[in-house]
Design a protein around this motif. Sequence first.
Motif: not given
Length: 331
Positions: A296-318
């Motif tokens: 579990v190393v951050l730079t492997t990219g294990r902790f990335h979200s999908s663009p869809d997730t980000l899109q939904k998180e913002i759109a539901s609040r803005y």
Amino acid sequence: MKLTCIMFMCVLMTVATAAESQQPASPLSKSAAPRTKVVLLGTGTPVPDPDRSGPATAIVVDDSAYLVDFGPGVVRRAKAAVIERGITPLEPANLKVAFVTHLHSDHTAGYSDLILTGWTAGRRTALEAYGPAGLQSMTDHILKAYQIDIETRTAAGGDQRGSPEGWRVNAHEIKPGVIYKDAKITVTAFPTQHAMESYGFRFDTPDRSIVISGDTSPTEETIKACNGCDVLIHEVRTLELFSNLPEERRSFGLKNHTTSEQLAALATKARPGLLIAYHAWIAWGPSLVPSGEQPVVLTTGRFHSSPDTLQKEIASRYSGNFVIGRDLDVY
Ligand SMILES: [Zn+2]
Ligand SMILES: [Zn+2]
């Protein structure tokens, strides 16, 4: 591609709606060919994602280019903007003025490239660089590190002996307030909240006002700097990412960065014509997802979200116009 298409349609719909209702034109419909363009050169993070260069944004006004941050890949992305988007002012030799939000490596690892490749590509005058305290020292050390290269190129018989000044840099260490002004642009720095001295910038040009956050937690200064600006470019991380981070990374992120929820609240108050989310811990493709069990190393990219997730998180609040920025997008 799907998301890009969705976002593109969103922009078209916005313009059409403004035209139909005879409301004041949105920033994107002021002119078919605005004098000022925002070119996202690098929307990435410290992660070595081949799809996303390190943080770098260009504000282009007519034939002049102004950079914000010089993450790794900045010069090649600038050339790509020339070839793939027709933004000729981003020819590397024309990169003469740069502003850096803070001195984290992901925002500055392209500095030597900007200095030296810009020179060998044809810049004959000093690079003008503006940023926090420490920029002068960083500049001095980079030039010292490349002393042999510079001496060799400018010596008798050297390939740059006809351009003996283009490697130079005038480093300007800044404070809040107006830090740069020419006939086309006024740049105002405002303090942000990050792990070190850091600034956001507001650009006022003949036809647009643009604010860029750099790395920061949400601040009133950013809201004041925008205050109905045409374009707000702001960093963001998903709530999903924060919920999955190990504790030491979560606490660092909460103190120094901005969640999608916080960005939605900030943008609601700042009222930009267009919000561009960038420097997000997302991955556009599956290439960053490690296969099998890996540490579990951050730079492997294990902790990335999908663009869809980000899109939904913002759109539901803005409810305002927003897009998720991608390298070489032009707004
Ligand atoms: Zn940073
Ligand atoms: Zn950063």
